[in-house]
Design a protein around this motif. Structure first.
Motif, PDB file in Angstrom:
ATOM      1  N   ALA A   1     -10.220  -1.128  -2.447  1.00 16.66           N
ATOM      2  CA  ALA A   1      -9.180  -1.332  -1.440  1.00 16.66           C
ATOM      3  C   ALA A   1      -8.027  -0.367  -1.686  1.00 16.66           C
ATOM      4  O   ALA A   1      -7.696  -0.050  -2.834  1.00 16.66           O
ATOM      5  CB  ALA A   1      -8.673  -2.771  -1.510  1.00 16.66           C
ATOM      6  N   GLY A   2      -7.425   0.112  -0.597  1.00 13.10           N
ATOM      7  CA  GLY A   2      -6.259   0.994  -0.721  1.00 13.10           C
ATOM      8  C   GLY A   2      -6.514   2.389  -0.197  1.00 13.10           C
ATOM      9  O   GLY A   2      -5.675   3.273  -0.341  1.00 13.10           O
TER      10      GLY A   2
ATOM     11  N   GLU B   1      -1.730  -5.691  17.664  1.00 10.89           N
ATOM     12  CA  GLU B   1      -0.824  -4.729  17.029  1.00 10.89           C
ATOM     13  C   GLU B   1      -0.501  -3.583  17.998  1.00 10.89           C
ATOM     14  O   GLU B   1       0.658  -3.141  18.083  1.00 10.89           O
ATOM     15  CB  GLU B   1      -1.443  -4.179  15.745  1.00 10.89           C
TER      16      GLU B   1
ATOM     17  N   ARG C   1      -5.693  -2.088   8.841  1.00 10.06           N
ATOM     18  CA  ARG C   1      -4.513  -2.617   9.550  1.00 10.06           C
ATOM     19  C   ARG C   1      -3.483  -1.523   9.813  1.00 10.06           C
ATOM     20  O   ARG C   1      -2.792  -1.557  10.829  1.00 10.06           O
ATOM     21  CB  ARG C   1      -3.854  -3.717   8.721  1.00 10.06           C
ATOM     22  N   GLY C   2      -3.340  -0.602   8.892  1.00 10.76           N
ATOM     23  CA  GLY C   2      -2.409   0.500   9.112  1.00 10.76           C
ATOM     24  C   GLY C   2      -2.823   1.331  10.318  1.00 10.76           C
ATOM     25  O   GLY C   2      -1.984   1.805  11.089  1.00 10.76           O
TER      26      GLY C   2
ATOM     27  N   HIS D   1      -3.803   6.366   2.855  1.00 12.45           N
ATOM     28  CA  HIS D   1      -3.450   5.150   2.133  1.00 12.45           C
ATOM     29  C   HIS D   1      -3.756   3.917   2.986  1.00 12.45           C
ATOM     30  O   HIS D   1      -3.800   3.987   4.208  1.00 12.45           O
ATOM     31  CB  HIS D   1      -1.945   5.129   1.868  1.00 12.45           C
ATOM     32  N   GLY D   2      -3.877   2.784   2.314  1.00 11.86           N
ATOM     33  CA  GLY D   2      -3.890   1.503   3.012  1.00 11.86           C
ATOM     34  C   GLY D   2      -5.251   1.092   3.506  1.00 11.86           C
ATOM     35  O   GLY D   2      -6.281   1.586   3.060  1.00 11.86           O
ATOM     36  N   GLY D   3      -5.234   0.145   4.439  1.00 11.82           N
ATOM     37  CA  GLY D   3      -6.463  -0.378   5.005  1.00 11.82           C
ATOM     38  C   GLY D   3      -6.502  -0.155   6.505  1.00 11.82           C
ATOM     39  O   GLY D   3      -5.663   0.549   7.064  1.00 11.82           O
TER      40      GLY D   3
ATOM     41  N   ILE E   1       3.692   8.811   7.323  1.00  8.17           N
ATOM     42  CA  ILE E   1       2.423   8.502   6.640  1.00  8.17           C
ATOM     43  C   ILE E   1       1.326   8.081   7.616  1.00  8.17           C
ATOM     44  O   ILE E   1       0.165   7.983   7.233  1.00  8.17           O
ATOM     45  CB  ILE E   1       2.580   7.404   5.566  1.00  8.17           C
ATOM     46  N   LEU E   2       1.691   7.804   8.869  1.00  6.02           N
ATOM     47  CA  LEU E   2       0.669   7.441   9.867  1.00  6.02           C
ATOM     48  C   LEU E   2       0.409   8.579  10.853  1.00  6.02           C
ATOM     49  O   LEU E   2      -0.359   8.403  11.805  1.00  6.02           O
ATOM     50  CB  LEU E   2       1.102   6.180  10.623  1.00  6.02           C
TER      51      LEU E   2
ATOM     52  N   ASN F   1      -2.582  -7.940   4.655  1.00  6.63           N
ATOM     53  CA  ASN F   1      -3.880  -7.243   4.666  1.00  6.63           C
ATOM     54  C   ASN F   1      -4.369  -7.148   3.221  1.00  6.63           C
ATOM     55  O   ASN F   1      -3.651  -7.488   2.283  1.00  6.63           O
ATOM     56  CB  ASN F   1      -3.779  -5.864   5.336  1.00  6.63           C
TER      57      ASN F   1
ATOM     58  N   HIS G   1       0.832  -1.205   0.000  1.00  2.86           N
ATOM     59  CA  HIS G   1       0.000   0.000   0.000  1.00  2.86           C
ATOM     60  C   HIS G   1       0.866   1.254   0.000  1.00  2.86           C
ATOM     61  O   HIS G   1       2.012   1.235   0.444  1.00  2.86           O
ATOM     62  CB  HIS G   1      -0.841   0.047   1.279  1.00  2.86           C
ATOM     63  N   GLY G   2       0.254   2.356  -0.417  1.00  2.00           N
ATOM     64  CA  GLY G   2       0.864   3.668  -0.204  1.00  2.00           C
ATOM     65  C   GLY G   2       1.833   4.065  -1.282  1.00  2.00           C
ATOM     66  O   GLY G   2       1.841   3.524  -2.387  1.00  2.00           O
TER      67      GLY G   2
ATOM     68  N   GLN H   1     -12.795  -0.756   1.492  1.00  2.00           N
ATOM     69  CA  GLN H   1     -13.173  -1.786   0.526  1.00  2.00           C
ATOM     70  C   GLN H   1     -14.446  -2.564   0.848  1.00  2.00           C
ATOM     71  O   GLN H   1     -14.750  -3.540   0.173  1.00  2.00           O
ATOM     72  CB  GLN H   1     -12.008  -2.749   0.298  1.00  2.00           C
TER      73      GLN H   1
ATOM     74  N   LEU I   1       0.116   4.896  18.019  1.00  3.51           N
ATOM     75  CA  LEU I   1       1.226   5.811  17.745  1.00  3.51           C
ATOM     76  C   LEU I   1       0.798   7.273  17.849  1.00  3.51           C
ATOM     77  O   LEU I   1       1.610   8.145  18.139  1.00  3.51           O
ATOM     78  CB  LEU I   1       1.803   5.538  16.340  1.00  3.51           C
TER      79      LEU I   1
ATOM     80  N   PRO J   1       5.396  -0.950  12.363  1.00  7.11           N
ATOM     81  CA  PRO J   1       3.988  -1.268  12.060  1.00  7.11           C
ATOM     82  C   PRO J   1       3.891  -2.485  11.140  1.00  7.11           C
ATOM     83  O   PRO J   1       4.699  -2.632  10.212  1.00  7.11           O
ATOM     84  CB  PRO J   1       3.500   0.003  11.345  1.00  7.11           C
TER      85      PRO J   1
ATOM     86  N   SER K   1      -1.859   0.296  13.892  1.00  3.95           N
ATOM     87  CA  SER K   1      -0.599   0.862  14.399  1.00  3.95           C
ATOM     88  C   SER K   1      -0.740   2.361  14.641  1.00  3.95           C
ATOM     89  O   SER K   1      -0.240   2.891  15.638  1.00  3.95           O
ATOM     90  CB  SER K   1       0.534   0.648  13.382  1.00  3.95           C
TER      91      SER K   1
ATOM     92  N   PRO L   1      -4.704  -6.109  -0.200  1.00  2.00           N
ATOM     93  CA  PRO L   1      -3.854  -5.201  -0.981  1.00  2.00           C
ATOM     94  C   PRO L   1      -4.708  -4.230  -1.813  1.00  2.00           C
ATOM     95  O   PRO L   1      -5.915  -4.433  -1.945  1.00  2.00           O
ATOM     96  CB  PRO L   1      -3.076  -6.160  -1.887  1.00  2.00           C
ATOM     97  N   PRO L   2      -4.059  -3.194  -2.374  1.00  2.91           N
ATOM     98  CA  PRO L   2      -4.794  -2.280  -3.270  1.00  2.91           C
ATOM     99  C   PRO L   2      -5.006  -2.991  -4.610  1.00  2.91           C
ATOM    100  O   PRO L   2      -4.214  -2.843  -5.533  1.00  2.91           O
ATOM    101  CB  PRO L   2      -3.851  -1.068  -3.385  1.00  2.91           C
ATOM    102  N   THR L   3      -6.077  -3.791  -4.672  1.00  2.00           N
ATOM    103  CA  THR L   3      -6.221  -4.776  -5.741  1.00  2.00           C
ATOM    104  C   THR L   3      -6.315  -4.156  -7.131  1.00  2.00           C
ATOM    105  O   THR L   3      -5.764  -4.695  -8.090  1.00  2.00           O
ATOM    106  CB  THR L   3      -7.433  -5.689  -5.500  1.00  2.00           C
TER     107      THR L   3
ATOM    108  N   ILE M   1       2.087  -3.267   8.750  1.00  2.00           N
ATOM    109  CA  ILE M   1       1.942  -3.026   7.302  1.00  2.00           C
ATOM    110  C   ILE M   1       3.254  -2.598   6.659  1.00  2.00           C
ATOM    111  O   ILE M   1       3.345  -2.542   5.436  1.00  2.00           O
ATOM    112  CB  ILE M   1       0.860  -1.965   6.979  1.00  2.00           C
TER     113      ILE M   1
END
Lengths: 355, 355
Positions: free
Chosen positions: B196-197, B107, B76-77, B72-74, B218-219, A232, A72-73, B190, B84, A216, B80, A234-236, A218
């Motif tokens: 997704a993403g 996590e 799961r990111g 970005h991401g799902g 990015i987080l 996880n 991702h990202g 998603q 944080l 993390p 974390s 993915p960005p499919t 990810i």
């Protein structure tokens, strides 16, 4: 009117890829659903994912002892992931050649001992002799072979003893490179691969498994490798489109064929700029990017008019990065040679009109 | 044959949204380029991004003192990112109601002092009385109102003094909720938003600015908020599609209207299952998910045949999560009531044939 999009990223994608993706957007291979509506664990999607990896391995001749991760990202995520996975208790060396390599070093400093060497000279060249002769003490050496903001490239692979890490975001698949010279290669997708939101990481497997305990999940390469990039979801859709770009590249003759076209496109544009009094590019010829051609008008007061008339002529997104101004033509793999021809023709006409 | 896709995620998107996106895939608003080929800083793309945020704010009645982040991401990111950004030197409480809330707690343990309370009872219900009466000592309390694997929901918002964090990945926009009861809401796109993403984070602004010094950029929510979610190139196509889904939701009458349809769809399916000897659902009625309806056949040896015949009838992706087996029909906002009717009709026919 044919539109040519010179955006630095998100950049244009190959027209043939976009048309195919449009055609099957709502009905992938007769399944009655979009590829983006498929479970990432369905056999149909797994086939998409695996083919993309195989095609990339073939295009870049990636040895078996490297994992290929679809994450991702963008590259910024990897600015953190690289030290979190590779730094350990050691120190790393960052070579600075432009905005992106500097940003990578700044982010890495959060995680440990980072040394920085600025390779940039006032004459808009890079001085590679500043790289320490002995790098064996470093956990890794990081650099960015193509800097998009100034259009500066470093074509020679630095000769270092330490594991070498390279940010290929803006030049991956644009010319051949020997993967075995590197410990880790990474690239955000949105310039030369696919849409924004996907990042490729190609990493030597023996470097996996040493992530920081606070990395993390990810960003943990070992976890991603263990789960074939599906720890996880993915960005499919981005992964699918990247795969379509890889297939298109193979049909074009692979990376060597693209490199030839890219060299020709860049030569044409730099050649025109150098021969003109109206435009200029100050980067040392041996460090001029083949992907991002920056140029300035002799009179910056004409910039707005240049951009407006270019836009009207179907030549989009030529404005330089907001940090440096001027113009920038990003001519990644997807930009056909005809786009560069159209740009040169327009620049010539504009110079004759206002010169 | 009409196809109905019951995938838990990546899930189906509204048909009208997909058709519009297909139509303008190669030429967004007459610009001659795809929306995914636009610079994220172009005025045309900025308008897309801003409208998506405004429409979401309207749909969820998000107060001004909350930032809305498109990341970005799902989810799961965010497992974390949440500790944080919010944990500091304190401790947090995680309520466990299924696989996802457990994964979030695991996590989070990387980053500090995490206490866990398992709310699950053997009778497939949730015991909310296990939540400590005094939560004021916690930096935050985390829970997941809809667990997709078992199809278990927690409809009542836990009454806690600590800032409340909820993972809405599988239920956002499926029924009304009062944002002001929460400190932070987040959702991977998603299931009920887009491809997704992309992940949405809705966070009270006074909680920003306290990220751990080793939080990846990015987080870091503060950084994302300062840059309107464009600190790095965002997943622009996913953001655009999410915006199209928000517009579609407004045309459907907003979240309250969707909630009514969702309740009706779920009632229909659970009602049929409860009236049958052939199918069963063991979740306590007050905790049955409206989004993911799990069910088992009385004879598991018929599972394969059920899935094959369903697929042949155009009813896709009904297989339960690989950890629990059985069946699962995910009926998010995009699933029309006709899809549930078709499923019930098929289940009835199958039961009569093999019962």
């Amino acid at each position: 009117m044919t539109i040519y999009n010179f955006c630095a990223g998100p950049a244009m994608l190959p027209t043939a890829v976009m048309r195919k993706a449009q055609q099957e957007f709502c009905d992938y291979q007769g399944l009655g659903v979009s590829v983006m509506e498929l479970s990432h664990r369905s056999p149909e999607y797994m086939a998409v994912a695996e083919k993309a990896e195989q095609d990339l391995r073939e295009l870049m001749a990636i040895p078996d002892n490297y994992a290929v991760l679809f994450l991702h990202g963008g590259a910024r995520g990897q600015f953190s992931a690289i030290p979190l996975n590779l730094l350990g208790q050691g120190k790393a060396l960052y070579l600075e050649s432009g905005q992106w390599s500097v940003a990578a070093a700044t982010e890495a400093e959060k995680y440990g001992d980072i040394e920085r060497v600025d390779l940039r000279c006032e004459s808009r060249t890079l001085d590679l002799s500043r790289i320490p002769a002995d790098t064996s003490e470093y956990a890794y050496v990081h650099y960015c072979p193509n800097e998009t903001v100034d259009g500066v490239a470093m074509f020679d692979v630095p000769e270092v003893a330490a594991p070498l890490v390279a940010d290929l975001s803006s030049c991956i698949l644009g010319r051949d490179l020997d993967v075995s010279q590197f410990a880790l290669l990474y690239a955000g997708a949105q310039k030369n691969i696919g849409p924004a939101g996907l990042t490729l990481v190609i990493v030597r497997r023996d470097l996996l498994g040493n992530a920081d305990s606070r990395c993390p999940a990810i960003l943990d390469y070992q976890l991603a490798a263990n789960h074939d990039s599906m720890y996880n979801t993915p960005p499919t859709f981005a992964w699918y489109l990247a795969g379509e770009v890889f297939q298109w590249l193979k049909h074009q003759g692979g990376v060597a064929a693209m490199a030839e076209v890219n060299r020709r496109k860049a030569d044409k544009l730099y050649g025109f700029i150098d021969a003109s009094d109206f435009y200029r590019n100050a980067v040392a010829p041996s460090h001029r990017s083949e992907m991002n051609v920056t140029f300035q008008l002799h009179d910056a007061q004409l910039d707005k008019r240049f951009l407006a008339e270019a836009e009207a002529a179907g030549l989009k997104a030529l404005k330089g990065h907001r940090m440096v101004g001027g113009m920038r033509a990003s001519i990644y793999n997807a930009m056909p040679e005809a786009g560069v021809d159209a740009l040169v023709q327009f620049m010539d006409h504009f110079a004759r009109t206002y010169g």
